[in-house]
Design an enzyme around this catalytic site. Structure first.
Site, mmCIF file in Angstrom:
data_model
loop_
_atom_site.group_PDB
_atom_site.id
_atom_site.type_symbol
_atom_site.label_atom_id
_atom_site.label_comp_id
_atom_site.label_asym_id
_atom_site.label_seq_id
_atom_site.Cartn_x
_atom_site.Cartn_y
_atom_site.Cartn_z
ATOM 1 N N TYR A 95 0.811 -1.227 0.000
ATOM 2 C CA TYR A 95 0.000 0.000 0.000
ATOM 3 C C TYR A 95 0.843 1.275 0.000
ATOM 4 O O TYR A 95 0.317 2.360 -0.201
ATOM 5 C CB TYR A 95 -1.000 0.002 1.162
ATOM 6 C CG TYR A 95 -2.215 -0.821 0.820
ATOM 7 C CD1 TYR A 95 -3.097 -0.400 -0.172
ATOM 8 C CD2 TYR A 95 -2.457 -2.032 1.448
ATOM 9 C CE1 TYR A 95 -4.206 -1.166 -0.518
ATOM 10 C CE2 TYR A 95 -3.561 -2.810 1.105
ATOM 11 C CZ TYR A 95 -4.434 -2.367 0.121
ATOM 12 O OH TYR A 95 -5.523 -3.119 -0.236
ATOM 13 N N GLU A 181 -7.189 -28.243 10.569
ATOM 14 C CA GLU A 181 -7.104 -27.561 9.266
ATOM 15 C C GLU A 181 -8.001 -26.327 9.210
ATOM 16 O O GLU A 181 -7.564 -25.250 8.836
ATOM 17 C CB GLU A 181 -7.512 -28.526 8.143
ATOM 18 C CG GLU A 181 -7.537 -27.864 6.783
ATOM 19 C CD GLU A 181 -8.077 -28.741 5.660
ATOM 20 O OE1 GLU A 181 -8.296 -28.199 4.574
ATOM 21 O OE2 GLU A 181 -8.283 -29.951 5.869
ATOM 22 N N ASP A 234 -9.254 -32.471 6.539
ATOM 23 C CA ASP A 234 -10.253 -33.104 5.673
ATOM 24 C C ASP A 234 -9.596 -34.266 4.944
ATOM 25 O O ASP A 234 -8.385 -34.220 4.665
ATOM 26 C CB ASP A 234 -10.773 -32.104 4.620
ATOM 27 C CG ASP A 234 -11.678 -31.033 5.216
ATOM 28 O OD1 ASP A 234 -12.193 -31.248 6.334
ATOM 29 O OD2 ASP A 234 -11.875 -29.987 4.570
#
Length: 353
Positions: A95, A181, A234
């Site tokens: 920025y 996770e 997962d």
């Protein structure tokens, strides 16, 4: 800091020398994304080989000249920050001149290249990573500025500190660490008071692919307490990839593997074999996409899978079924199955790989 300033001065001196000799200046950086530059070592994970291939960022080539200029620009910003003992995030740097940099990923990539070129960790360059990870459970520590943090008493998670190297006085009676996770699963376990139910433990989530600070914290906790670390991911290629980043590191950060990886991490769940064992209904499983197939095939070829026969087997089960499952599928058995049955059984009877 004098080491950082000297390293930057050496780079600039080389640029000036080339100009004095009427040659086009070049910056030489390691080929971080080339797997030929990375070796797998059981005790460290993926690390960059000492004599790796490099690429040149030339100032006289239209394709690389903009990158050459941006690298010098960021080097000058780092030099000023080190001199004045100030810090900035990668976002602050972007920025400071969005038109010049074009995108955040350009800045991120250049900072990693500079860190690799100078052989100096990002933190020492006075660049902070924005933290997205959370930690909870049986842990207290003091931050660099003297702030005392107690995760044990907190019913909500604490953000991973932005200066992991600076934390001290770490105290914990945890019996193990659990890396989760996803944020949703992490929050669910927090609501179920999992950190205190079975044994005291520390829970960490990087909320998907972990940022640098979350990885540094996992490593710091491992160095300090030497307790078992388990992962709860997962049952899909993406989850396996994330677990491998914690355990063995990533190709792009292999030059910093010694501070980031924990090769003793164990895969607790969700295992592809669990889906069959628990009679999970096929209707709640998700079919593989082409992207999933490619990702799994690439993971299966990685050097560390060869030395993990049990992992290899699980990946073969996943590949054969062409189905994936989120941890949430366990709610199809009962709403609190994960914290009441699944995790306690796994931890008590050694159901990890």
């Amino acid at each position: 800091s004098s080491e950082v300033l000297e390293a930057i001065e050496n780079v600039i001196q080389d640029v000036l020398k080339s100009l004095a000799q009427k040659k086009a200046p070049v910056l030489t950086v390691a080929n971080r994304s080339d797997w030929r530059n990375i070796e797998f070592k059981d005790s460290v994970g993926l690390q960059m080989i000492p004599c790796c291939t490099t690429k040149q960022i030339r100032s006289d080539c239209p394709r690389s000249a903009p990158k050459f200029a941006l690298m010098l620009k960021i080097l000058s910003m780092i030099y000023k920050m080190v001199q004045s003992n100030t810090y900035a995030t990668k976002r602050d740097i972007y920025y400071s001149d969005t038109l010049l940099f074009g995108s955040q990923s350009v800045v991120d990539n250049i900072i990693t290249d500079i860190s690799c070129m100078l052989k100096i960790p990002r933190r020492s360059l006075h660049i902070l990573s924005t933290t997205k990870g959370f930690v909870a459970g049986n842990l207290s520590y003091t931050e660099e500025d003297g702030t005392k943090v107690n995760c044990t008493c907190s019913a909500t998670a604490i953000t991973v500190p932005s200066n992991v190297q600076g934390i001290k006085n770490l105290i914990s009676h945890a019996k193990f660490m659990l890396i989760v996770e996803k944020d949703a699963t992490f929050q669910r376990l927090l609501d179920d008071d999992f950190c205190n139910k079975l044994f005291p433990c520390i829970m960490i989530t990087g909320r998907g692919i972990p940022d640098l600070n979350t990885r540094l914290l996992v490593r710091k906790l491992w160095d300090t307490f030497q307790i078992p670390i388990f992962t709860l991911m997962d049952a899909d290629p993406h989850g396996v990839e994330i677990m491998c980043i914690y355990k063995y590191g990533s190709a792009s950060m292999s030059f910093e593997a010694h501070h980031l990886t924990v090769p003793s991490i164990k895969w607790l769940g969700l295992l592809p074999s669990d889906l069959e064992r628990l009679n999970i209904c096929k209707d709640v499983l998700i079919p593989f996409t082409k992207q999933d197939q490619n990702k799994l095939a690439s993971i299966q070829k990685r050097p560390y899978i060869a030395c993990q026969p049990m992992w290899k087997k699980e990946l073969e089960i996943m590949a054969a079924s062409k189905l994936k499952a989120e941890i949430q599928v366990l709610t199809s058995l009962s709403s609190d199955y994960l914290s009441r049955v699944y995790l306690p059984n796994k931890l008590q009877f050694g159901g990890w790989l």
